[in-house]
Every structure is written in C-alpha cells, then in structure tokens.
Design a protein around this motif. Structure first.
Motif, mmCIF file in Angstrom:
data_model
loop_
_atom_site.group_PDB
_atom_site.id
_atom_site.type_symbol
_atom_site.label_atom_id
_atom_site.label_comp_id
_atom_site.label_asym_id
_atom_site.label_seq_id
_atom_site.Cartn_x
_atom_site.Cartn_y
_atom_site.Cartn_z
ATOM 1 N N SER A 1 -2.282 1.396 0.010
ATOM 2 C CA SER A 1 -2.354 1.151 1.197
ATOM 3 C C SER A 1 -2.288 3.114 2.098
ATOM 4 N N ARG A 2 -2.334 3.627 1.199
ATOM 5 C CA ARG A 2 -2.169 4.497 2.314
ATOM 6 C C ARG A 2 -3.115 6.259 1.396
ATOM 7 N N LYS A 3 -2.486 7.066 1.504
ATOM 8 C CA LYS A 3 -3.573 8.414 0.380
ATOM 9 C C LYS A 3 -4.021 8.188 -1.170
ATOM 10 N N VAL B 1 1.522 -5.516 -4.785
ATOM 11 C CA VAL B 1 0.484 -4.787 -4.409
ATOM 12 C C VAL B 1 1.261 -4.601 -3.092
ATOM 13 N N THR B 2 0.856 -3.357 -1.422
ATOM 14 C CA THR B 2 0.804 -3.034 -0.876
ATOM 15 C C THR B 2 0.060 -3.694 -0.065
ATOM 16 N N LEU B 3 0.145 -4.411 1.244
ATOM 17 C CA LEU B 3 -1.148 -5.376 1.802
ATOM 18 C C LEU B 3 -0.771 -4.352 3.178
ATOM 19 N N GLY B 4 -0.388 -3.286 3.431
ATOM 20 C CA GLY B 4 -0.956 -2.319 4.202
ATOM 21 C C GLY B 4 0.822 -1.891 5.097
ATOM 22 N N PRO B 5 0.559 -1.571 7.149
ATOM 23 C CA PRO B 5 -1.097 -0.696 7.197
ATOM 24 C C PRO B 5 -1.446 -0.309 6.786
ATOM 25 N N GLY B 6 -2.491 0.356 6.683
ATOM 26 C CA GLY B 6 -3.547 1.226 5.672
ATOM 27 C C GLY B 6 -5.229 1.181 6.141
ATOM 28 N N ASN C 1 -2.940 -6.080 5.748
ATOM 29 C CA ASN C 1 -3.279 -5.869 7.548
ATOM 30 C C ASN C 1 -3.961 -4.387 7.398
ATOM 31 N N TYR C 2 -5.375 -4.591 7.783
ATOM 32 C CA TYR C 2 -5.996 -3.784 8.258
ATOM 33 C C TYR C 2 -6.413 -3.402 9.867
#
Length: 228
Positions: free
Chosen positions: A10-12, A73-78, A216-217
C-alpha cells in the motif's frame, strides 16, 4: 510448522514477511528459540517480484506454501497499482481454500506499532496513526475511525483525544506543526517502518477472513471535492 504471511504493497514498494503462526513478537520481547520470522522490504519493487519474494522467504525458514494457513494484506489507503497487485496476489494464494485471507487497512495495521513512553501498548482510543496523503493533508486513524484531513484538524483531534502514542511516517515526524503538537501533548512517537510485521498478528483475532477484499484506491482529490 504453521506459517502466517504478511503483505504490504500500500505504500512505497513491497514489504513481505513470514512468521510462526500464533507467536507474535512485540518491540520488547522475542523468543528466538521458538519464533520463526523472515521479511523482505524493497522500497523500489513492484508487483512482479511478489511470487519470487514469497519463494525466497519460505526457503529461508524451511517451509512450503502448504505451511501457510493465514494471509494478511493491507488494503490502503494507497496507490492503485500497488494495492491492486498486492490484493490480487493474496487472493490468488487463498483461492484454493487452503488458507484464509485477512484484509486490514494500512492505518489499522500500523497502529499495532504504537507504544507509550513506558513502552506499553495503550488503549485504542489513545493511539493515533498519521501518514502523509499530500502536502498539508494527512491520512489519520484515531479511535477506530479513519480520516483524510488537514494539519490543523490533525492537531485538534490528537489534543482533544489526549493521545498517548502516535505512529507517524517520516513526513509527519518532520512537519514542524505536528512535531510541536506531539511534544505539547507528551505523546510517544513511533516510526511506521522498521518493526516486524508479525506485530500485526493480534488483528487475526479481530478481523473476519474473506476471499473478497476491496482495496482503498480513493485519492486525496476525491475528499477535497467533497469538502468544496
């Protein structure tokens, strides 16, 4: 051996880890004799190395894919690309039904890194997570709710909530207004990186597994339009 898999795109870049199921570690204690943990963090990587990274981690711990029973798994924001590849990869791993898939928001996961000045884990209402969305705007989690807000509102919320522990990314730690606010309320500030991902393990008991996960796009511009 039963293994948990953690994936954050979700990040870098990509962060991925495998760990012994049921034996989470915290920032202060590690039982090296029983705990299995390996991670790969590549800030420049994209989705094409997810499979290769998982193979590498399983080889390091002497496990196979059949040993993996839970995937988080991470869903964001991202970003759209990062989240799409991470979520799709994990859904593919779990499609057979041999393992369960747990989706958590990125801010929800990062809250597990929080500790107060005494090194203890504070109550949920006393933890804030703050990461940069764009200049002057932040994604924030506080008391189970998540926001996209400007700097003055971040400061107001953490003061009103009497926050004791903050997890902040580098931009939040370097922002002068936020730094002054953190110091004023006497909150402990933890970085959002550099800690083992199996600190997220307690979320397995609070989040329901589901093969269908929605990332979360939504970009900051969407929230700005809502406020106009």
């Amino acid at each position: 051996m039963t293994i948990d898999l953690y994936v954050d795109t979700s990040r870098k870049g990509i962060s991925m880890a495998v760990a012994t199921s049921g034996q989470p570690v915290n920032a202060r204690t590690t039982d090296a004799s029983t705990r299995v943990y390996e991670e790969i963090v590549n800030t420049e990587a994209r989705g094409e190395i997810l499979g290769e990274s998982l193979d590498t981690l399983l080889t390091r711990v002497g496990a196979t894919l059949d040993d993996v029973k839970r995937v988080m798994v991470t869903l964001g924001p991202g970003s759209f690309s990062g989240l799409r590849t991470g979520v799709a990869f994990c859904q593919g791993l779990c499609f057979s039904g041999k393992r369960e898939l747990y989706g958590v928001t990125t801010l929800q996961a990062l809250a597990c890194f929080a500790h107060d000045v005494a090194g203890n884990t504070p109550a949920c209402a006393e933890i804030a997570v703050i990461i940069r969305a764009r200049t002057g705007f932040w994604y924030m989690r506080l008391n189970g709710e998540e926001f996209f807000i400007e700097t003055p509102e971040v400061i107001e919320r953490i003061k009103n909530a009497k926050v004791k522990a903050i997890v902040a990314d580098a931009p939040a730690q370097e922002d002068e207004a936020l730094k002054d606010a953190f110091a004023e309320i006497g909150a402990s500030v933890s970085p959002d990186t550099g800690k083992p991902l199996d600190m997220w393990a307690p979320l397995f008991s609070t989040v329901k597994p589901s093969l269908i996960q929605e990332a979360n796009y939504i970009q900051p511009s969407y929230f700005e339009k809502l406020k106009s």
